[in-house]
Design a protein around this motif. Structure first.
Motif, mmCIF file in Angstrom:
data_model
loop_
_atom_site.group_PDB
_atom_site.id
_atom_site.type_symbol
_atom_site.label_atom_id
_atom_site.label_comp_id
_atom_site.label_asym_id
_atom_site.label_seq_id
_atom_site.Cartn_x
_atom_site.Cartn_y
_atom_site.Cartn_z
ATOM 1 N N ILE A 1 0.842 -1.203 0.000
ATOM 2 C CA ILE A 1 0.000 0.000 0.000
ATOM 3 C C ILE A 1 0.876 1.253 0.000
ATOM 4 O O ILE A 1 0.561 2.249 -0.670
ATOM 5 N N ALA A 2 1.986 1.218 0.738
ATOM 6 C CA ALA A 2 2.916 2.349 0.722
ATOM 7 C C ALA A 2 3.508 2.540 -0.674
ATOM 8 O O ALA A 2 3.684 3.671 -1.138
ATOM 9 N N ALA A 3 3.815 1.426 -1.358
ATOM 10 C CA ALA A 3 4.317 1.525 -2.732
ATOM 11 C C ALA A 3 3.256 2.131 -3.646
ATOM 12 O O ALA A 3 3.572 2.907 -4.565
ATOM 13 N N LEU A 4 1.991 1.800 -3.391
ATOM 14 C CA LEU A 4 0.903 2.414 -4.156
ATOM 15 C C LEU A 4 0.852 3.914 -3.895
ATOM 16 O O LEU A 4 0.700 4.713 -4.826
ATOM 17 N N GLY A 5 0.982 4.309 -2.613
ATOM 18 C CA GLY A 5 1.014 5.735 -2.293
ATOM 19 C C GLY A 5 2.162 6.449 -2.975
ATOM 20 O O GLY A 5 1.992 7.556 -3.507
ATOM 21 N N ALA A 6 3.347 5.816 -3.012
ATOM 22 C CA ALA A 6 4.497 6.404 -3.685
ATOM 23 C C ALA A 6 4.245 6.542 -5.185
ATOM 24 O O ALA A 6 4.635 7.540 -5.809
ATOM 25 N N LEU B 1 -1.177 3.051 7.948
ATOM 26 C CA LEU B 1 -1.844 3.392 6.684
ATOM 27 C C LEU B 1 -1.956 4.900 6.491
ATOM 28 O O LEU B 1 -1.968 5.390 5.354
ATOM 29 N N TRP B 2 -2.081 5.626 7.587
ATOM 30 C CA TRP B 2 -2.148 7.078 7.468
ATOM 31 C C TRP B 2 -0.897 7.635 6.787
ATOM 32 O O TRP B 2 -0.972 8.598 6.020
ATOM 33 N N TYR B 3 0.235 7.050 7.092
ATOM 34 C CA TYR B 3 1.493 7.489 6.486
ATOM 35 C C TYR B 3 1.661 6.922 5.082
ATOM 36 O O TYR B 3 2.294 7.541 4.228
ATOM 37 N N ALA B 4 1.080 5.783 4.841
ATOM 38 C CA ALA B 4 1.288 5.096 3.561
ATOM 39 C C ALA B 4 0.538 5.746 2.413
ATOM 40 O O ALA B 4 1.066 5.870 1.304
ATOM 41 N N ILE B 5 -0.703 6.189 2.671
ATOM 42 C CA ILE B 5 -1.538 6.545 1.522
ATOM 43 C C ILE B 5 -2.531 7.659 1.818
ATOM 44 O O ILE B 5 -3.463 7.882 1.040
#
Length: 440
Positions: free
Chosen positions: A23-28, A146-150
């Motif tokens: 999910i973090a990679a998706l946010g990036a 998740l707040w930080y990820a996306i």
């Protein structure tokens, strides 16, 4: 335990973090998509950059800091062409510029490649930071990361500057402290301060909780390691490139009031005292007052506050009193705000305020000189609603954290049966010094 059993244990522990990493990679990736209108040529036109909300410091600084031709610290370049960042970040920029020059002969193509390679580094830093934050939060609150990820504010601000590198180092420091690896915590803290200056506020948080618990040895070991790591990366530049090294500190001292700051509102309105004079002194005095209040709160609370709570309050105080409050500063605060108080309602309110500020700052700049596109931009009053929106919503979160400290039974983390999931040696530690004991 055999190597096979150890490997199986490691995999078992790592598997729950895999979805967060993806999910973090998706946010990036989404953060990269946000800036595609600029990457394909929009950076060459400020109006296009601002109206597409895709500004970044990364591309223009490749030219403005002469990264295409020389090392900004050691080369004899004008003072305003020197990199105005601490040395770890400056040398990260330099190394990526070397790679870009090796891959592309054309300077414009080099700058685009410089941006792409920097984004890869920042995207990896976001993923690492999210995973480290999840480990800091612990198994019961892992998904708070998740707040930080996306979160939308993170996606919008991720690639404005290099802040995500310092974010990963800061989360690594908190995890090392949690695991009572004080030397590693200190090294990571020193490197974080040598990347972006804001992690220095964490030293004060550690000191206050050390004062309350009398756990001095871990604090002193961490502080010494932090000072050693900071000196190790700074000393060569201090000796051999003094002018380039001091650029960051001189710039920070001499910089005037800038976008996002409450001081800019006071200057715009022409308010006496608050809108004039040496804002550096006013900002420092305001920060000292707030930090003194945090110190009293830490030592007077009925139960020892959690480390994340004090780190959040200290960093929020630093941001609210600073001369500049850039849109990407949201990246500093998101992990600590969530660790301090994982309650979705005030977090959503703050995120909305950050999104509104992100939109407002670029539309405001469109209407300012030299562009003067009033047909596309917004005016002072509309812009300052966004400035105060951030201040007020962060102030609300600070008030809730203060309430949780004064009434620990309201703390969502402690309601789950935890004491201080980030605290390390502070977790479960008895009080050794409080203001109430001092009065008695």
């Amino acid at each position: 335990m055999t190597s096979t059993e150890a490997r199986a244990t490691w995999v078992t522990r790592a598997v729950p973090y895999l979805p967060l990493g993806l999910i973090a990679a998706l946010g990036a990736s989404l953060a990269y998509v946000v800036r595609l209108p600029c990457r394909t040529g929009g950076w060459n036109d400020q109006v296009t950059t601002y109206t597409n909300f895709c500004y970044t410091d990364i591309y223009p600084l490749y030219f403005d800091r002469e990264l295409a031709t020389q090392n900004p610290y050691f080369a004899a370049v004008p003072f305003d062409k020197q990199v105005e960042y601490p040395v770890v970040l400056g040398e990260v920029m330099q190394v990526i510029s070397w790679i870009s020059r090796a891959l592309e002969p054309d300077r414009v193509a080099q700058a685009v490649r410089f941006y792409d390679l920097t984004v890869v580094l920042l995207g990896v830093s976001l993923v690492i930071g999210v995973l480290l934050m999840a480990a800091v939060a612990g198994p019961t609150r892992r998904w708070d990361a998740l707040w930080y990820a996306i979160s939308p504010a993170v996606v919008l601000a991720a690639y404005i500057n290099w802040d995500l590198v310092a974010g990963a180092l800061s989360m690594g420091m908190l995890l090392a402290w949690k695991q009572q690896r004080q030397v590693l915590a200190g090294v990571l803290l020193g490197l974080a301060i040598a990347t972006k200056f804001y992690p220095l506020m964490f030293v004060g948080a550690l000191f206050l909780l050390t004062l309350r618990t009398a756990r001095w040895r871990p604090f002193l070991v961490t502080s010494a390691a932090a000072a050693g790591a900071w000196l190790a990366v700074n000393l060569p530049f201090m000796i051999f490139a003094w002018d380039g090294w001091r650029r960051f500190y001189v710039f920070s001292e001499e910089r005037g009031v800038d976008w996002g700051s409450a001081w800019l509102f006071f200057q715009n309105k022409g308010w006496p005292v608050l809108g004039s004079g040496d804002v550096s002194v006013l900002g420092m005095a305001s920060l000292v007052i707030l930090c003194a209040g945090i110190a009293v709160l830490t030592l007077a609370a009925p139960r020892r506050p959690r480390l994340a709570q004090i780190c959040f309050l200290a960093l929020a105080a630093f941001m609210m009193t600073n001369k500049v409050w850039s849109p990407q500063f949201v990246l500093w605060l998101v992990p600590l705000a969530v660790l301090a108080r994982p309650n979705w309602k005030p977090l959503v309110l703050w995120q909305l305020a950050e999104i509104w500020y992100f939109v407002a700052i670029w539309l405001y700049l469109v209407g300012q000189s030299p562009l003067d596109r009033d047909d596309l931009g917004i005016g002072d009053d509309t812009y300052f609603t966004a400035v105060w929106g951030r201040i007020i919503t962060i102030g609300i979160m600070m008030a809730f954290v203060v309430r949780d400290i004064l009434r620990p039974e309201k703390d969502a983390v402690r309601q789950a049966g935890l004491d201080d999931q980030t605290g390390g040696v502070f977790d479960g530690a008895p009080d050794r010094f409080t203001l109430a004991a001092l009065v008695r």
